[in-house]
Every structure is written in structure tokens, then in C-alpha cells.
Design a protein around this motif. Structure first.
Motif, PDB file in Angstrom:
ATOM      1  N   VAL A 108       0.824  -1.100   0.119  1.00 49.86           N
ATOM      2  CA  VAL A 108       0.053  -0.058   0.006  1.00 49.86           C
ATOM      3  C   VAL A 108       0.914   1.264  -0.153  1.00 49.86           C
ATOM      4  CG1 VAL A 108      -1.648   1.371   1.392  1.00 49.86           C
ATOM      5  CG2 VAL A 108      -1.873  -1.241   1.135  1.00 49.86           C
ATOM      6  N   GLU A 109       1.705   1.223   0.853  1.00 46.75           N
ATOM      7  CA  GLU A 109       2.694   2.509   0.849  1.00 46.75           C
ATOM      8  C   GLU A 109       3.491   2.722  -0.639  1.00 46.75           C
ATOM      9  OE1 GLU A 109       6.981   2.871   2.908  1.00 46.75           O
ATOM     10  OE2 GLU A 109       5.563   2.210   4.286  1.00 46.75           O
ATOM     11  N   LEU A 110       3.955   1.463  -1.116  1.00 51.03           N
ATOM     12  CA  LEU A 110       4.531   1.616  -2.585  1.00 51.03           C
ATOM     13  C   LEU A 110       3.665   1.981  -3.540  1.00 51.03           C
ATOM     14  CD1 LEU A 110       6.789   1.350  -4.480  1.00 51.03           C
ATOM     15  CD2 LEU A 110       6.027  -1.050  -4.971  1.00 51.03           C
ATOM     16  N   TYR A 111       2.337   1.787  -3.404  1.00 48.58           N
ATOM     17  CA  TYR A 111       1.295   2.043  -4.687  1.00 48.58           C
ATOM     18  C   TYR A 111       0.906   3.566  -3.981  1.00 48.58           C
ATOM     19  CZ  TYR A 111      -3.316   2.806  -6.690  1.00 48.58           C
ATOM     20  OH  TYR A 111      -4.338   3.075  -7.128  1.00 48.58           O
ATOM     21  N   GLU A 112       0.936   4.163  -2.704  1.00 49.68           N
ATOM     22  CA  GLU A 112       0.564   5.603  -2.457  1.00 49.68           C
ATOM     23  C   GLU A 112       1.556   6.287  -2.977  1.00 49.68           C
ATOM     24  OE1 GLU A 112       0.061   5.384   1.654  1.00 49.68           O
ATOM     25  OE2 GLU A 112      -2.269   4.955   1.431  1.00 49.68           O
ATOM     26  N   ARG A 113       2.990   5.958  -3.091  1.00 50.19           N
ATOM     27  CA  ARG A 113       4.027   6.885  -3.424  1.00 50.19           C
ATOM     28  C   ARG A 113       3.966   6.845  -5.089  1.00 50.19           C
ATOM     29  NH1 ARG A 113       8.812   3.680  -0.876  1.00 50.19           N
ATOM     30  NH2 ARG A 113       9.543   3.831  -2.946  1.00 50.19           N
ATOM     31  N   LEU A 114       3.709   5.575  -5.611  1.00 47.20           N
ATOM     32  CA  LEU A 114       3.305   5.612  -7.003  1.00 47.20           C
ATOM     33  C   LEU A 114       2.300   6.610  -7.569  1.00 47.20           C
ATOM     34  CD1 LEU A 114       3.998   2.116  -7.807  1.00 47.20           C
ATOM     35  CD2 LEU A 114       5.495   3.847  -8.619  1.00 47.20           C
ATOM     36  N   VAL A 115       1.192   6.727  -6.971  1.00 47.94           N
ATOM     37  CA  VAL A 115       0.165   7.508  -7.284  1.00 47.94           C
ATOM     38  C   VAL A 115       0.538   9.106  -6.975  1.00 47.94           C
ATOM     39  CG1 VAL A 115      -2.204   8.258  -6.314  1.00 47.94           C
ATOM     40  CG2 VAL A 115      -1.796   5.726  -6.907  1.00 47.94           C
ATOM     41  N   GLN A 116       1.323   9.275  -6.114  1.00 48.86           N
ATOM     42  CA  GLN A 116       1.671  10.812  -5.797  1.00 48.86           C
ATOM     43  C   GLN A 116       2.751  10.987  -6.842  1.00 48.86           C
ATOM     44  OE1 GLN A 116       0.355  12.652  -3.249  1.00 48.86           O
ATOM     45  NE2 GLN A 116       1.761  14.248  -4.597  1.00 48.86           N
ATOM     46  N   ALA A 117       3.582  10.219  -7.399  1.00 48.93           N
ATOM     47  CA  ALA A 117       4.633  10.365  -8.285  1.00 48.93           C
ATOM     48  C   ALA A 117       3.821  10.820  -9.653  1.00 48.93           C
ATOM     49  CB  ALA A 117       5.514   9.300  -8.559  1.00 48.93           C
ATOM     50  N   GLU A 118       2.766  10.204  -9.934  1.00 46.44           N
ATOM     51  CA  GLU A 118       1.861  10.263 -11.010  1.00 46.44           C
ATOM     52  C   GLU A 118       1.016  11.833 -10.960  1.00 46.44           C
ATOM     53  OE1 GLU A 118       1.626   8.906 -13.971  1.00 46.44           O
ATOM     54  OE2 GLU A 118       3.183   7.775 -13.420  1.00 46.44           O
ATOM     55  N   LYS A 119       0.441  11.953  -9.878  1.00 44.24           N
ATOM     56  CA  LYS A 119      -0.082  13.367  -9.672  1.00 44.24           C
ATOM     57  C   LYS A 119       0.975  14.600  -9.571  1.00 44.24           C
ATOM     58  CE  LYS A 119      -3.562  11.676  -6.349  1.00 44.24           C
ATOM     59  NZ  LYS A 119      -4.042  11.954  -4.764  1.00 44.24           N
ATOM     60  N   ASP A 120       2.264  14.416  -9.268  1.00 45.33           N
ATOM     61  CA  ASP A 120       3.031  15.309  -9.260  1.00 45.33           C
ATOM     62  C   ASP A 120       3.517  15.323 -10.750  1.00 45.33           C
ATOM     63  OD1 ASP A 120       3.214  15.516  -6.648  1.00 45.33           O
ATOM     64  OD2 ASP A 120       5.044  14.367  -6.440  1.00 45.33           O
ATOM     65  N   LYS A 121       3.458  14.427 -11.525  1.00 47.42           N
ATOM     66  CA  LYS A 121       3.869  14.406 -13.038  1.00 47.42           C
ATOM     67  C   LYS A 121       2.717  15.219 -13.708  1.00 47.42           C
ATOM     68  CE  LYS A 121       4.712  10.648 -14.764  1.00 47.42           C
ATOM     69  NZ  LYS A 121       4.882   9.366 -15.452  1.00 47.42           N
ATOM     70  N   VAL A 122       1.525  14.974 -13.454  1.00 42.08           N
ATOM     71  CA  VAL A 122       0.564  15.542 -14.281  1.00 42.08           C
ATOM     72  C   VAL A 122       0.327  17.043 -13.587  1.00 42.08           C
ATOM     73  CG1 VAL A 122      -2.103  15.659 -14.329  1.00 42.08           C
ATOM     74  CG2 VAL A 122      -1.104  13.690 -14.306  1.00 42.08           C
ATOM     75  N   GLU A 123       0.528  17.536 -12.580  1.00 38.53           N
ATOM     76  CA  GLU A 123       0.630  19.096 -12.250  1.00 38.53           C
ATOM     77  C   GLU A 123       1.697  19.609 -12.899  1.00 38.53           C
ATOM     78  OE1 GLU A 123       1.880  21.085  -8.122  1.00 38.53           O
ATOM     79  OE2 GLU A 123       0.689  19.548  -7.755  1.00 38.53           O
ATOM     80  N   TYR A 124       2.967  18.909 -12.795  1.00 41.00           N
ATOM     81  CA  TYR A 124       4.203  19.360 -13.485  1.00 41.00           C
ATOM     82  C   TYR A 124       4.005  19.739 -14.978  1.00 41.00           C
ATOM     83  CZ  TYR A 124       8.760  19.971 -15.598  1.00 41.00           C
ATOM     84  OH  TYR A 124       9.960  20.651 -16.232  1.00 41.00           O
ATOM     85  N   LEU A 125       3.216  19.011 -15.903  1.00 42.15           N
ATOM     86  CA  LEU A 125       2.925  19.106 -17.063  1.00 42.15           C
ATOM     87  C   LEU A 125       1.723  19.889 -17.409  1.00 42.15           C
ATOM     88  CD1 LEU A 125       3.106  15.149 -18.408  1.00 42.15           C
ATOM     89  CD2 LEU A 125       4.508  16.784 -18.688  1.00 42.15           C
ATOM     90  N   GLU A 126       0.679  19.986 -16.473  1.00 45.31           N
ATOM     91  CA  GLU A 126      -0.316  21.075 -16.674  1.00 45.31           C
ATOM     92  C   GLU A 126       0.211  22.577 -16.569  1.00 45.31           C
ATOM     93  OE1 GLU A 126      -3.067  20.242 -13.744  1.00 45.31           O
ATOM     94  OE2 GLU A 126      -4.082  18.709 -14.903  1.00 45.31           O
ATOM     95  N   LYS A 127       1.091  22.645 -15.473  1.00 47.62           N
ATOM     96  CA  LYS A 127       2.187  23.913 -15.381  1.00 47.62           C
ATOM     97  C   LYS A 127       3.008  24.182 -16.877  1.00 47.62           C
ATOM     98  CE  LYS A 127       2.760  24.163 -10.314  1.00 47.62           C
ATOM     99  NZ  LYS A 127       3.726  23.964  -9.264  1.00 47.62           N
ATOM    100  N   LEU A 128       3.563  23.189 -17.112  1.00 53.89           N
ATOM    101  CA  LEU A 128       4.132  23.573 -18.421  1.00 53.89           C
ATOM    102  C   LEU A 128       3.236  23.919 -19.751  1.00 53.89           C
ATOM    103  CD1 LEU A 128       6.941  20.755 -18.821  1.00 53.89           C
ATOM    104  CD2 LEU A 128       7.160  23.065 -18.459  1.00 53.89           C
ATOM    105  N   LEU A 129       2.229  23.628 -19.796  1.00 51.34           N
ATOM    106  CA  LEU A 129       1.270  23.702 -20.998  1.00 51.34           C
ATOM    107  C   LEU A 129       0.515  24.909 -20.524  1.00 51.34           C
ATOM    108  CD1 LEU A 129      -0.603  20.289 -21.578  1.00 51.34           C
ATOM    109  CD2 LEU A 129       0.947  21.405 -23.017  1.00 51.34           C
ATOM    110  N   ASN A 130       0.180  25.273 -19.304  1.00 50.83           N
ATOM    111  CA  ASN A 130      -0.380  26.673 -19.016  1.00 50.83           C
ATOM    112  C   ASN A 130       0.683  27.607 -19.136  1.00 50.83           C
ATOM    113  OD1 ASN A 130      -2.979  25.462 -18.648  1.00 50.83           O
ATOM    114  ND2 ASN A 130      -2.656  25.009 -16.780  1.00 50.83           N
ATOM    115  N   GLY A 131       1.839  27.460 -18.899  1.00 47.28           N
ATOM    116  CA  GLY A 131       2.750  28.552 -19.057  1.00 47.28           C
ATOM    117  C   GLY A 131       3.052  29.070 -20.203  1.00 47.28           C
ATOM    118  N   LYS A 132       2.612  28.501 -21.295  1.00 46.60           N
ATOM    119  CA  LYS A 132       3.163  28.674 -22.763  1.00 46.60           C
ATOM    120  C   LYS A 132       2.016  29.300 -23.540  1.00 46.60           C
ATOM    121  CE  LYS A 132       6.443  25.186 -23.774  1.00 46.60           C
ATOM    122  NZ  LYS A 132       6.849  24.008 -24.725  1.00 46.60           N
TER     123      LYS A 132
END
Length: 132
Positions: A108-132
Motif C-alpha cells: 500500500v505504501e509503494l502504491y501510494e508513492r506511485l500515485v503521488q508521483a503520477e499526480k506530481d507529474k500531471v501537475e508539472y505537465l499542466e504547469k508547462l502547458l498553461n505557462g506557454k
């Protein structure tokens, strides 16, 4: 009809404990300083010399009493009764084996870390797209 109890087959008990510890006859023979054939002979014997039994118990990491009183039914009962309580299995070793963590908690701990990493990645990509 006899009501006398059948004596314990010490050799068979040694064999089962060795197998449960995932140890081959060769490894036990090496630990005892004897041949694999002698281990086979011991495991086929109903009785074992007390001094030899002490040596075997030490090599297997169990007490002499554990060998003498070994019961597969008891092992299965203990496993069945302790499967849900972090795996405490006190039958075979001289001390208790206590798993220090719940493997499911680690998954469960590993799964939660993977989900958080995906959320961080999506947030980063949205910032990149909105910033342009």
C-alpha cells in the motif's frame, strides 16, 4: 486391539523439520561432519542417539524437544491460527519469529508513492502547458 501409543519416529521428525527449513540432506551432513548417506540412515531410524540428537538439533536451529515432540498437525494448526497475526510461528525455532512489518502495508505504501508521483507529474505537465 492395542491401545498403546505408537512411539515417535525421531528420524521422520528430523526429516520434516529439515524440509520445513528448506535444507537438503547434504547441507545437514556438512553441518554435522558426516556423509549424506548417514543423514539418510538417521532419518530412516525410529530412534537416534541422544548426543547425535543434540548435534542435529543445533544444526537445524531447534531444540531437542522440538524434534522429539514435532507434530505436523501442530505445525499446520499454528500456521492456520497465526496466518493473520503477522506470522508468529513459535514451533520450530528456539525463539519466536515475528515479522516486523505487514507486507500488505508495504505494498500500500509503494502504491501510494506511485500515485503521488503520477499526480506530481500531471501537475508539472499542466504547469508547462498553461505557462506557454
Amino acid at each position: 486391539m492395542s491401545t498403546a501409543t505408537k512411539p515417535k519416529h525421531i528420524g521422520r521428525n528430523i526429516s520434516r523439520i529439515r524440509e520445513l527449513k528448506d535444507m537438503k540432506q547434504d547441507a545437514l551432513a556438512l553441518a554435522l561432519g558426516i556423509s549424506q548417506q548417514m543423514v539418510s540412515n538417521i532419518e530412516n531410524s525410529e530412534t537416534v542417539d541422544e548426543q547425535r540428537l543434540v548435534e542435529i538439533a543445533k544444526a537445524l536451529g531447534v531444540s531437542v524437544e522440538a524434534i522429539k515432540n514435532f507434530s505436523e498437525e501442530a505445525v499446520f494448526n499454528i500456521i492456520g491460527n497465526t496466518f493473520q497475526d503477522h506470522g508468529t510461528i513459535p514451533i520450530i525455532t528456539t525463539g519466536d519469529y515475528n515479522c516486523t512489518f505487514n507486507p500488505l502495508d508495504k505494498v500500500v505504501e509503494l502504491y501510494e508513492r506511485l500515485v503521488q508521483a503520477e499526480k506530481d507529474k500531471v501537475e508539472y505537465l499542466e504547469k508547462l502547458l498553461n505557462g506557454k
